[in-house]
Design an enzyme around this catalytic site. Structure first.
Site, mmCIF file in Angstrom:
data_model
loop_
_atom_site.group_PDB
_atom_site.id
_atom_site.type_symbol
_atom_site.label_atom_id
_atom_site.label_comp_id
_atom_site.label_asym_id
_atom_site.label_seq_id
_atom_site.Cartn_x
_atom_site.Cartn_y
_atom_site.Cartn_z
ATOM 1 N N CYS A 16 111.747 -14.911 -23.333
ATOM 2 C CA CYS A 16 111.194 -16.127 -24.326
ATOM 3 C C CYS A 16 112.479 -16.395 -24.885
ATOM 4 O O CYS A 16 113.541 -15.472 -25.372
ATOM 5 C CB CYS A 16 110.237 -15.399 -25.485
ATOM 6 N N CYS A 33 104.117 -6.933 -26.670
ATOM 7 C CA CYS A 33 104.994 -7.919 -26.125
ATOM 8 C C CYS A 33 106.469 -7.690 -25.551
ATOM 9 O O CYS A 33 107.253 -7.386 -26.099
ATOM 10 C CB CYS A 33 105.168 -9.094 -26.801
ATOM 11 N N CYS A 79 95.643 -10.183 -20.923
ATOM 12 C CA CYS A 79 96.825 -10.962 -21.637
ATOM 13 C C CYS A 79 97.802 -11.205 -20.799
ATOM 14 O O CYS A 79 98.139 -10.314 -19.876
ATOM 15 C CB CYS A 79 97.134 -9.830 -22.634
ATOM 16 N N CYS A 135 110.173 -8.981 -31.780
ATOM 17 C CA CYS A 135 109.549 -8.867 -30.665
ATOM 18 C C CYS A 135 110.429 -8.279 -29.562
ATOM 19 O O CYS A 135 111.566 -8.969 -29.393
ATOM 20 C CB CYS A 135 108.765 -10.403 -30.535
ATOM 21 N N GLU A 185 104.779 -9.116 -17.409
ATOM 22 C CA GLU A 185 103.785 -8.240 -17.573
ATOM 23 C C GLU A 185 102.460 -9.085 -17.589
ATOM 24 O O GLU A 185 102.464 -9.963 -18.543
ATOM 25 C CB GLU A 185 104.159 -7.417 -18.853
ATOM 26 N N CYS A 225 112.126 -14.451 -32.101
ATOM 27 C CA CYS A 225 111.694 -13.528 -33.083
ATOM 28 C C CYS A 225 112.238 -12.144 -33.268
ATOM 29 O O CYS A 225 111.932 -11.461 -32.183
ATOM 30 C CB CYS A 225 110.204 -13.573 -33.090
#
Ligand code: SAH
Length: 368
Positions: free
Chosen positions: A129, A360, A122, A136, A109, A133
């Site tokens: 990832c 995110c 952004c 997220c 994205e 976390c």
């Protein structure tokens, strides 16, 4: 059983290397690549000007390149890297989120945010990832793969082209800021991200000619990479996703904290500030009853005081299925006040794009 000849090969997600692209190469490598195709080296600069300055990768528009050479050069150096799955807009079109499908089917994205005085993009640095976390959306699905330098750069080239061509309401504009706050941990993909920063900031026609001062790299706190970023003389803004001032809580919110503790992360941040001359941004997602207590605000203030850092409080954007939510307004106000009492500059981030799953990784998660 498929009949003979009907075998379909489905590549595993993230398995295949992205095709090589002009934007992966530095100017010297571009000349070598062009020469290897039997073309004059100066064609490299023509292609660079088309891509980085004119923002076109359509060989039909390269009128300064002989027609016979265009397809060959385009095929070898400007392959299609990604296609738009969809654009989502909100804020009367001033916020536009793009969901991309990469050549191997992975999804990433980017978001373009238009303000009266600036345009911020952004961008994603990885597909998925690996930092895990728990608050997220990207962290939940794990890492597919690193993006190539060109896959990072192209997100911005496409946004710039859309702005130039008036596809974003408000008339023509240029991108003024870039934040590596899309999917991925940029410093875990160090070489390709710094390559992208060079393409974005090299003066034309070799690059886009943006200022490093307008680029923000956001990190969970990968200390060796932060130190390397300082030593290599970058002048981008560095944002550190702290989210907790104490190791006990940060170990759970940002799991890489079990490797590099709060104190080490902040030391590396101050070293970057000193070397680059840039203020550090501290990102802190306010999560109700998790990290928003007044005592944590006091502790955070004590850690940051005197270092010139700026705190960006982000009301948590709840991810689907998460038990966590944003702080109560009164707790948010008390948190801000506690930092201000210690003289630490603080702002609460505007939460653009929530209704288009701007947080995110949320859009890619919904697509999967
Ligand atoms: N991996 C990098 C950059 C990507 S995320 C980093 O962690 O810094 C950009 C910022 O958005 C980070 O501060 C991240 O912690 C924060 N973020 C992620 N999910 C969020 C959510 N659901 N609500 C609020 N902030 C979030």
């Amino acid at each position: 059983m498929p009949a003979p000849g009907e075998l379909t090969f489905v590549a595993p997600r993230g398995a295949a290397k992205p095709p090589r692209h002009l934007a992966d190469l530095d100017p010297q490598e571009r000349r070598e690549a062009v020469a290897a195709l039997g073309e004059k080296p100066f064609r490299a600069q023509q292609l660079s000007r088309h891509y980085f300055t004119r923002l076109t990768d359509d060989p039909a528009e390269w009128t300064d390149v002989p027609a016979a050479a265009r397809e060959r050069l385009a095929g070898a150096l400007l392959p299609r890297l990604m296609t738009v799955v969809r654009h989502l807009a909100c804020d009367d079109g001033a916020t536009r989120k793009t969901l991309w499908r990469l050549h191997d089917g992975t999804l990433v994205e980017s978001v373009l945010m238009r303000y009266p005085d600036r345009v911020t993009m952004c961008v994603s640095s990885q597909a998925g990832c690996g930092m895990n976390c728990p608050f997220c959306a990207t962290g939940q699905a794990g890492l597919d793969r690193n993006l190539s330098t060109a896959e990072i750069v192209h997100q911005i080239v496409d946004g710039m082209r859309a702005l130039r061509d008036g596809e974003v309401p408000g008339g023509q504009a240029r991108v003024s800021n870039i934040v590596f706050m899309g999917m991925g941990e940029p410093l875990a993909n160090y070489r390709r991200v710094t390559g992208a920063i060079r393409r974005l900031t090299d003066p034309g026609p070799d690059g886009i000619g943006l200022s490093q001062r307008g680029i923000t790299v956001s990190t969970v706190g990968l200390v060796p990479a932060m130190r390397r970023f300082a030593e290599e003389g970058f002048a981008c803004r560095l944002a550190v996703s702290l989210h907790a001032p104490d190791d006990e809580l940060r170990d759970t919110l940002v799991p890489v904290n079990t490797r590099w503790k709060v104190a080490e992360v902040l030391d590396a941040a101050w070293a970057y500030a000193e070397r680059s001359g840039r203020r550090i941004s501290i990102e802190y997602a306010l999560i109700r009853d998790v990290n928003d207590q007044a005592w944590r605000a006091d502790l955070l203030g004590r850690l940051l005081k005197g270092h010139g850092a700026h705190v960006n409080l982000i009301p948590l954007n709840p991810t689907p299925g998460s038990k966590w939510t944003a702080s109560r307004p009164e707790d948010e106000r008390a948190f801000v006040a506690a930092l201000e009492r210690q003289g630490v500059p603080v702002t609460v981030r505007d939460t653009r794009g929530q209704e288009i799953e701007g947080a995110c990784g949320q859009l890619a998660a919904a697509e999967r």
